[in-house]
Scaffold this motif. Structure first.
Motif, mmCIF file in Angstrom:
data_model
loop_
_atom_site.group_PDB
_atom_site.id
_atom_site.type_symbol
_atom_site.label_atom_id
_atom_site.label_comp_id
_atom_site.label_asym_id
_atom_site.label_seq_id
_atom_site.Cartn_x
_atom_site.Cartn_y
_atom_site.Cartn_z
ATOM 1 N N SER A 172 0.786 -1.202 -0.052
ATOM 2 C CA SER A 172 -0.123 -0.232 -0.104
ATOM 3 C C SER A 172 0.758 1.323 -0.049
ATOM 4 N N LEU A 173 2.011 1.325 0.646
ATOM 5 C CA LEU A 173 2.736 2.391 0.939
ATOM 6 C C LEU A 173 3.242 2.774 -0.582
ATOM 7 N N LEU A 174 3.884 1.917 -1.155
ATOM 8 C CA LEU A 174 4.514 1.884 -2.640
ATOM 9 C C LEU A 174 3.461 2.505 -3.466
ATOM 10 N N HIS A 175 2.489 1.793 -3.454
ATOM 11 C CA HIS A 175 1.089 2.442 -4.325
ATOM 12 C C HIS A 175 0.828 3.852 -3.913
ATOM 13 N N HIS A 176 0.959 4.323 -2.973
ATOM 14 C CA HIS A 176 0.488 5.813 -2.643
ATOM 15 C C HIS A 176 1.843 6.597 -2.942
ATOM 16 N N VAL A 177 2.979 6.151 -2.546
ATOM 17 C CA VAL A 177 4.299 7.046 -3.109
ATOM 18 C C VAL A 177 4.342 7.241 -4.725
ATOM 19 N N GLN A 178 4.125 6.108 -5.380
ATOM 20 C CA GLN A 178 3.998 6.293 -6.795
ATOM 21 C C GLN A 178 2.922 7.021 -7.279
ATOM 22 N N ARG A 179 1.833 7.212 -6.680
ATOM 23 C CA ARG A 179 0.814 8.377 -6.963
ATOM 24 C C ARG A 179 1.371 9.797 -6.668
ATOM 25 N N HIS A 180 2.145 9.802 -5.854
ATOM 26 C CA HIS A 180 2.714 11.144 -5.773
ATOM 27 C C HIS A 180 4.198 11.379 -5.681
ATOM 28 N N PRO A 181 4.650 10.889 -6.796
ATOM 29 C CA PRO A 181 6.092 10.872 -7.023
ATOM 30 C C PRO A 181 6.834 12.050 -7.171
ATOM 31 N N LEU A 182 8.120 12.100 -6.705
ATOM 32 C CA LEU A 182 9.157 12.930 -6.667
ATOM 33 C C LEU A 182 9.818 13.144 -8.014
ATOM 34 N N ARG A 183 9.741 14.046 -8.596
ATOM 35 C CA ARG A 183 10.031 14.222 -10.001
ATOM 36 C C ARG A 183 10.891 15.626 -10.461
ATOM 37 N N ARG A 184 11.707 15.707 -11.416
ATOM 38 C CA ARG A 184 12.386 16.702 -11.944
ATOM 39 C C ARG A 184 11.523 17.473 -13.033
ATOM 40 N N GLN A 185 11.554 18.708 -13.009
ATOM 41 C CA GLN A 185 10.865 19.375 -14.208
ATOM 42 C C GLN A 185 11.504 20.559 -14.529
ATOM 43 N N LYS A 186 11.888 20.871 -15.887
ATOM 44 C CA LYS A 186 12.611 21.787 -16.380
ATOM 45 C C LYS A 186 11.858 23.311 -16.323
ATOM 46 N N ARG A 187 13.121 24.152 -16.055
ATOM 47 C CA ARG A 187 12.516 25.358 -15.621
ATOM 48 C C ARG A 187 11.785 26.097 -16.713
ATOM 49 N N ASP A 188 10.933 27.154 -16.488
ATOM 50 C CA ASP A 188 10.175 27.686 -17.357
ATOM 51 C C ASP A 188 10.968 28.215 -18.648
ATOM 52 N N ASN A 189 11.920 28.654 -18.782
ATOM 53 C CA ASN A 189 12.922 29.097 -20.067
ATOM 54 C C ASN A 189 13.315 28.000 -20.691
ATOM 55 N N LEU A 190 13.337 26.944 -20.219
ATOM 56 C CA LEU A 190 13.687 25.505 -20.915
ATOM 57 C C LEU A 190 12.614 24.526 -21.118
ATOM 58 N N VAL A 191 11.514 25.074 -21.181
ATOM 59 C CA VAL A 191 10.264 23.781 -21.272
ATOM 60 C C VAL A 191 10.414 23.117 -22.617
#
Length: 631
Positions: A171-190
């Protein structure tokens, strides 16, 4: 003709009778003068200006033959009147703004020592949740390895054993995968591709994704710092683990002796009766000293030897490094019967350092009612107090947020008290509570919820102004015997001498304490005094002069009313009544016609507008008599 002459009254008797009638009329006028008003506005104004005690009013009458002087004094008089009432308006505006005076008092007395809360800064791995925390650490280890190529297994000793164990629940893995930690490019590099050579690791923002229950609306909770993102993401899942334990907040794993090695107040040793303890999700185990209202500490003298002295352990052991990134302890000074909000008013104590905190007590007493929007006890604030303490502004603000959280999200935030009938947020029961929480938090900070407007300051509050000094402790020449004594008495296993302990001294800097009070700056007595000053300045008059002016206004109103009634009656008597509307009955018209032509209906009103003078009653000469006698 003879009968008329025979009835003629002698001249002397006629004159005497007329004089008697005139004297009788004067007596009646004098008697009626007690209740009658002036005959005209001019008569009223002349009497007032000739007899009033207001300066300058007599000039309006005595100089009436000189029209230039009359005009000058009239303009000057009314201009002065206008300026005076302009000043009156300023005084009334100031009075109804309810200004206050700040009163500063210095008091000398035995001071009640405040409550002191000390936290370990290390959330403890309680045995009841140890397995789920280890599982969360394993997921975090894999996430950091994928995002940053950081192998956390070097920092943990049991990762290899834990990773080979079969988890009993997914159950914990399922909920962590629902709220994953991700990287995102900055606005000027999208628009750049992910593998573009111009995109560096520093050009990424890191955060975690939160979605609504139906996954139709999602947003990326991003942070510029990877440390902040990982800590916030880990804390989010850590709170969910705590919320799943019904008695997590009541975990009684107090280990006072292993955290506080020495405690003294006024050179007397502290015992368990002098402190209470609780668990904070982020700051670990916390101990509050002098919170028992039945036996409060008092300081008879200021100085470091007459306060609270603590030796605390700051070495980490079996704690949660992903949740706490600092070493030391956190201390907060607050008043009794007030909760310790460690993230608002506390500060950290450095390990290997003696921190001396001097206090100055300061009390603030505000005027309530129309003078300010403060509250006496919070009973008039439209927010329910969820804390078992007296009202403070922070208590109200946090209660307001929690109540809105329950209303909007259907569950309560774990950091704040639980309202009646609610339960703490847990993504095993409330799938999208994180999405709702961060949306609500943004509205809360922008004051869309109105909590900062609803929660008012208390009328009476006590604050402590703190100043701190630091020195190395123990010193280089004394650290050997100090650590040896700690190891013998407190069974302290020394692994890092310099980062292992810290000392805290909290005491009053001086015996005096300051009281900031408020008093009305403009009372009714002050207003009357200022109005009298303005009246005397512009007209040099007194209260009796004001009564004369009031009498003038009343007489003016009475004359206006009397003249209006007379005019209305005269108009009513001069207007003949017309025929009844829609009446074609000739008989009725003929019956009314003689009444309309009767002479007494008009001759009195047309002639008796003024009484004839005395001279008009006298005969004008012999010819007059002759004519009458002849006729």
């Amino acid at each position: 003709g003879g009968s008329v002459k025979a009835g003629k009254m002698p001249e002397g008797e006629k004159t005497r009778q007329c004089k008697q009638e005139e004297e009788q009329q004067q007596k009646e006028e004098e008697q009626e003068g007690l209740i009658e008003f002036y005959g005209s506005y001019q008569e009223l104004f002349q009497f007032f200006c000739s007899n009033t005690t207001i300066h300058g009013a007599i000039r309006l009458v005595c100089s009436k033959k000189n029209k230039m002087k009359t005009a000058f004094w009239s303009v000057l008089f009314f201009l002065t009147f206008g300026l005076m009432y302009w000043q009156f308006g300023i005084l009334y505006r100031e009075y109804f703004s309810y200004p206050v005076n700040l009163n500063l008092n210095l008091n000398s007395d035995r001071l009640t020592f405040p409550a002191v809360t000390l936290c370990t800064l290390n959330p403890y791995r309680y045995s009841a949740i140890r397995r789920k925390l280890d599982e969360l650490d394993q997921i975090t280890h894999q996430t950091l390895l994928e995002l940053y190529d950081y192998n956390m297994s070097l920092a943990r000793r049991d990762w290899s054993t834990l990773s080979t164990q079969k988890r009993s629940s997914r159950s914990l893995l399922h909920h962590v995968q629902r709220h994953p930690l991700r990287r995102q490019k900055r606005d000027n590099l999208v628009n750049l591709p992910e593998n573009s050579p111009s995109v560096d690791k520093n050009d990424w923002k890191i955060g975690f994704v939160l979605c609504s229950e139906n996954n139709k609306d999602c947003f990326h909770q991003a942070y510029s710092s990877g440390v902040d993102a990982v800590r916030e993401w880990y804390s989010f899942h850590y709170i969910n683990i705590l919320a799943q334990m019904p008695d997590a907040k009541a975990l009684d794993e107090s280990d006072f002796e292993n955290f506080i090695y020495a405690c003294r107040f006024n050179e007397a040793t502290c015992d368990k009766a002098n402190y209470t303890h609780f668990h904070h999700p982020l700051y670990g185990k916390c101990y509050t000293f002098n919170d028992n209202s039945s036996s409060l500490w008092t300081s008879s003298l200021p100085g470091i030897n007459n306060g609270l002295s603590l030796v605390v352990r700051t070495e980490q052991n079996d704690f949660i490094p992903l949740l706490s990134t600092v070493t030391g302890a956190r201390v907060m000074v607050h008043d009794q019967n007030e909760p310790a909000f460690m993230d608002d008013g506390g500060f950290n104590v450095r390990p290997g350092v003696e921190t001396s905190i001097s206090m100055r007590k300061e009390m603030t007493v505000r005027l309530g009612g129309s003078y300010s929007d403060c509250t006496e006890d919070g009973s008039d604030v439209p927010v329910q107090n969820l804390y078992s303490s007296r009202y403070t502004e922070q208590v109200c603000i946090r209660s307001c947020f929690q109540l809105n959280m329950v209303e909007r999200c259907g569950c309560a935030y774990y950091f704040y008290p639980l309202p009646a009938g609610a339960e703490y947020c847990d993504y095993t029961k409330h799938v999208a509570w994180g999405y709702c929480y961060y949306k609500l938090l943004a509205e809360f900070k922008a004051d869309v919820l109105g909590c900062f407007h609803k929660c008012r300051k208390p009328c009476k509050m006590t604050e402590y102004q703190l100043s701190a000094g630091y020195s190395r402790w123990p010193s280089a020449v004394s650290e050997d015997w100090v650590f040896y004594m700690l190891s013998q008495q407190n069974k302290y296993n020394i692994t890092s001498k310099r980062n292992g302990v810290a000392k805290v001294n909290i005491f009053f800097e001086e015996w005096n304490y300051k009281t900031n009070g408020e008093s009305p700056a403009f009372t009714v007595v002050t207003l009357l005094s200022q109005l009298g000053n303005q009246w005397s300045l512009w007209f040099g008059s007194s209260v009796l002069s004001v009564m004369e002016l009031a009498e003038l206004i009343l007489d003016f109103i009475a004359i206006t009313f009397i003249l209006a009634v007379r005019w209305f009656r005269s108009r009513q008597q001069l207007s003949p009544p017309g025929p009844p509307p829609n009446s074609h009955d000739n008989t009725a018209f003929q019956d009314e016609a003689p009444g309309l032509s009767a002479p007494h209906r008009f001759t009195v009103e047309a002639v008796v507008t003024t009484l004839p003078s005395y001279n008009s009653l006298e005969p004008r000469g012999p010819s007059r008599d002759g004519e009458v006698g002849h006729n």
